[in-house]
Each structure stands twice: as structure tokens, then as C-alpha cells.
Write an enzyme that holds these catalytic residues in place. Sequence first.
Site, PDB file in Angstrom:
ATOM      1  CG  ASP A 129      -2.070   0.953   1.112  1.00  0.00           C
ATOM      2  OD1 ASP A 129      -2.385   1.382  -0.022  1.00  0.00           O
ATOM      3  OD2 ASP A 129      -2.657   1.296   2.152  1.00  0.00           O
ATOM      4  NE  ARG A 132      -4.713   6.892  -6.687  1.00  0.00           N
ATOM      5  CZ  ARG A 132      -4.494   6.626  -5.403  1.00  0.00           C
ATOM      6  NH1 ARG A 132      -4.281   7.611  -4.548  1.00  0.00           N
ATOM      7  NH2 ARG A 132      -4.517   5.393  -4.968  1.00  0.00           N
ATOM      8  CB  SER A 147      -8.662  -5.282  -2.991  1.00  0.00           C
ATOM      9  OG  SER A 147      -9.383  -4.078  -3.136  1.00  0.00           O
ATOM     10  CB  THR A 148     -13.042  -7.883  -4.588  1.00  0.00           C
ATOM     11  OG1 THR A 148     -12.903  -7.874  -3.158  1.00  0.00           O
ATOM     12  CG2 THR A 148     -12.654  -9.260  -5.110  1.00  0.00           C
ATOM     13  CG  ASN A 201      -7.977  -1.904  -5.021  1.00  0.00           C
ATOM     14  OD1 ASN A 201      -7.065  -2.715  -4.871  1.00  0.00           O
ATOM     15  ND2 ASN A 201      -8.207  -0.970  -4.102  1.00  0.00           N
ATOM     16  CD1 TRP A 202     -13.278  -4.912  -8.813  1.00  0.00           C
ATOM     17  CD2 TRP A 202     -12.657  -4.179 -10.828  1.00  0.00           C
ATOM     18  NE1 TRP A 202     -12.674  -5.961  -9.469  1.00  0.00           N
ATOM     19  CE2 TRP A 202     -12.287  -5.540 -10.713  1.00  0.00           C
ATOM     20  CE3 TRP A 202     -12.362  -3.501 -12.027  1.00  0.00           C
ATOM     21  CZ2 TRP A 202     -11.640  -6.236 -11.734  1.00  0.00           C
ATOM     22  CZ3 TRP A 202     -11.717  -4.193 -13.034  1.00  0.00           C
ATOM     23  CH2 TRP A 202     -11.368  -5.543 -12.890  1.00  0.00           C
ATOM     24  NE  ARG A 218      -7.790   2.210  -5.272  1.00  0.00           N
ATOM     25  CZ  ARG A 218      -6.595   2.201  -4.719  1.00  0.00           C
ATOM     26  NH1 ARG A 218      -5.559   2.518  -5.464  1.00  0.00           N
ATOM     27  NH2 ARG A 218      -6.434   1.893  -3.450  1.00  0.00           N
ATOM     28  NE  ARG A 246      -7.718   0.958   5.488  1.00  0.00           N
ATOM     29  CZ  ARG A 246      -7.580   2.268   5.711  1.00  0.00           C
ATOM     30  NH1 ARG A 246      -7.804   2.779   6.900  1.00  0.00           N
ATOM     31  NH2 ARG A 246      -7.236   3.079   4.725  1.00  0.00           N
ATOM     32  CD  GLU A 265       3.103 -13.172  15.757  1.00  0.00           C
ATOM     33  OE1 GLU A 265       3.139 -12.036  16.260  1.00  0.00           O
ATOM     34  OE2 GLU A 265       2.642 -14.173  16.357  1.00  0.00           O
TER      35      GLU A 265
HETATM   36  C1  IPE Z   1      -5.372  -2.725  -0.124  1.00  0.00           C
HETATM   37  O1  IPE Z   1      -5.078  -1.378  -0.270  1.00  0.00           O
HETATM   38  C2  IPE Z   1      -5.340  -3.406  -1.461  1.00  0.00           C
HETATM   39  C3  IPE Z   1      -4.042  -3.526  -2.101  1.00  0.00           C
HETATM   40  C4  IPE Z   1      -2.893  -3.161  -1.582  1.00  0.00           C
HETATM   41  C5  IPE Z   1      -4.060  -4.123  -3.398  1.00  0.00           C
HETATM   42  P1  IPE Z   1      -6.209  -0.274  -0.409  1.00  0.00           P
HETATM   43  O2  IPE Z   1      -5.516   1.034  -0.533  1.00  0.00           O
HETATM   44  O3  IPE Z   1      -7.155  -0.652  -1.483  1.00  0.00           O
HETATM   45  O4  IPE Z   1      -6.980  -0.377   0.978  1.00  0.00           O
HETATM   46  P2  IPE Z   1      -7.844   0.698   1.754  1.00  0.00           P
HETATM   47  O5  IPE Z   1      -8.813   1.289   0.770  1.00  0.00           O
HETATM   48  O6  IPE Z   1      -6.898   1.726   2.290  1.00  0.00           O
HETATM   49  O7  IPE Z   1      -8.507  -0.068   2.861  1.00  0.00           O
HETATM   50  C1  IPE Z   2      -1.680   0.264  -3.310  1.00  0.00           C
HETATM   51  O1  IPE Z   2      -1.445   1.624  -3.334  1.00  0.00           O
HETATM   52  C2  IPE Z   2      -1.906  -0.321  -4.684  1.00  0.00           C
HETATM   53  C3  IPE Z   2      -3.307  -0.698  -4.952  1.00  0.00           C
HETATM   54  C4  IPE Z   2      -4.272  -0.672  -4.083  1.00  0.00           C
HETATM   55  C5  IPE Z   2      -3.621  -1.134  -6.311  1.00  0.00           C
HETATM   56  P1  IPE Z   2      -2.635   2.672  -3.281  1.00  0.00           P
HETATM   57  O2  IPE Z   2      -3.061   3.007  -4.664  1.00  0.00           O
HETATM   58  O3  IPE Z   2      -3.742   2.203  -2.399  1.00  0.00           O
HETATM   59  O4  IPE Z   2      -1.912   3.908  -2.624  1.00  0.00           O
HETATM   60  P2  IPE Z   2      -2.521   4.922  -1.568  1.00  0.00           P
HETATM   61  O5  IPE Z   2      -2.996   4.099  -0.411  1.00  0.00           O
HETATM   62  O6  IPE Z   2      -3.638   5.654  -2.237  1.00  0.00           O
HETATM   63  O7  IPE Z   2      -1.376   5.807  -1.205  1.00  0.00           O
HETATM   64 MG    MG Z   3      -4.137   2.405  -0.455  1.00  0.00          MG
END
Ligand code: IPE
Ligand code: IPE
Ligand code: MG
Length: 246
Positions: free
Chosen positions: A24, A37, A69-70, A72-73, A75, A198, A211
Site C-alpha cells: 500500500d 497516482r 482487491s475486489t 479497488n474497482w 477507483r 487494517r 503476526e
Molecule cells: C489494499 O489497499 C489493497 C491492495 C494493496 C491491493 P487499499 O488502498 O485498497 O486499501 P484501503 O482502501 O486503504 O482499505
Molecule cells: C496500493 O497503493 C496499490 C493498490 C491498491 C492497487 P494505493 O493506490 O492504495 O496507494 P494509496 O494508499 O492511495 O497511497
Molecule cells: Mg491504499
Amino acid sequence: MDVAAQNGRDGAGLGPRHVAIIMDGNGRWAQSRGRPRLFGHHAGARRVREIVECCPDFGVKYLTIFAFSTENWKRTQVEVAGLMSLFRRYISKEMTALADKNVRVRFIGDRPRLDAKLVALMDRLEEKTAENDGTHLTIALNYGGRDEVARATKRLAQDVANGSLDPESVDEETLPKYLDTCVLPDPDLVIRTSGEARISNFLLWQSAYAEYEFIDTLWPDFTAEEMGRLCAKFGTRDRRFGGVKT
Ligand code: IPE
Ligand code: IPE
Ligand code: MG
């Protein structure tokens, strides 16, 4: 089976056998540089190679990384399309190096929602590395822990309905056989970068006794050195699995 035995590591001076990483912070890494991004996602993808390659140095046999993740769609279409194109590029570009480095690659997650071209590349990478016995790299792509449990439950219910599974025999060892991770041991150590504490729907069932390390480093800044530090720290943890150390 006893959870400690199943996990294989009780932390007594040993490093983790299976490390799972929630990669993340790519977006914030890019934004802090005034860049879009997707720039951060590209930098994040470039970090993966070093982390995969350092695993043998720390005794890590299994590495599982959360790529999409499921959820992340949700976005923007631009970010989702950019990520999908990055995954296609990453697989094509890294295919030979992964195969040559004896890495065995698997994907977990729900494939039908992914585009056919990407799924074909995922299949090819899995096939090309199927005989490798070095680091087991699992990439979670369109993965959600709840979605995985729901899909597993559906297949389990189908087996009950067609008579191949007796509902009376269902116990804690039954469901994992239906999960995407059925051939993998449970993670010993779950690392999340970027300061969020989280798990965002990652390996819900499998991490029951993992852990956790929540670190502030943003994923594109994560290094093999930091991975080594976290693996060494894991060795000092007292994993009790609900029992009492005598
Ligand atoms: C978790 O990160 C998913 C991945 C790293 C692929 P997110 O950025 O999607 O999680 P949230 O939205 O902060 O919980
Ligand atoms: C994790 O980085 C990658 C994916 C979830 C695909 P993020 O895109 O969630 O980065 P932040 O959390 O917005 O900084
Ligand atoms: Mg993130």
C-alpha cells in the site's frame, strides 16, 4: 491439525516461512512528488523484483503479494485501466526472469471479472513456472477475502448437493481445501506498508494466527533490507496459538 503445526513456524528463532504483503501507499508516494497516482503504481511494480529475489536470503519460501482487491474497482476508470495495463506489462516483462530465477508463480482471486488478455498472460506465467521449486510467489489480483470465502462456500455447497461431501464431515479443515490458497501454508507474517493499520479484506481465513507488521514506509520505498529486519523481528516473537508457554 494444530494451528502451529499447520503454520510450521512458532517463531522460536526462525524466520517466517510465508510472508504476505499488502503493498500500500503507491498513490501517496506519487502525490507527494506531484505526480499522478499511476506513476506510483509503476514505481511500486518495479519494487516487486527485489523483494521476490531477497526471499531465499531470509528463509522465506512463500511470498504472497496483494496487487488489486475486489474493492479497488471503485477507483476511477483511468486508474483501474492503468493498473490492468500495468499488470499485463508486468507479467510480459517479468515472465522470463521469474522462470529463470526458479520462482513458482500462482494467482489468487476471482478471474472471470478480469479481461481475457490479462487472464491468458496469468495462465501462461503459471504454466511456464509450474515446475519451479524456488520461491513460491502468489499474486492476489482481484482478490478479496470475503469473496474468496463466498466462492469456496458455493463450491462446497455444490459438493454437498451432488453427494460428494457429507455435511456432517465439514470441519475447520474442509473449507481451506476450497479456498484459492488450498495448496499454500497459512501466512506467518503479514506486512502492510503505508501506515494504515487494517487488513482491507486480505487473507481473512488464512491469517487467523499470523503476526502483523504495520509499517510507515510507502510501498515504492520498501527495500530488501527492511524485509530482512521484519523477518528477523518475527524470529523474536512468542507465538502461543492460544496456549501457554511452559
Ligand atoms: C489494499 O489497499 C489493497 C491492495 C494493496 C491491493 P487499499 O488502498 O485498497 O486499501 P484501503 O482502501 O486503504 O482499505
Ligand atoms: C496500493 O497503493 C496499490 C493498490 C491498491 C492497487 P494505493 O493506490 O492504495 O496507494 P494509496 O494508499 O492511495 O497511497
Ligand atoms: Mg491504499
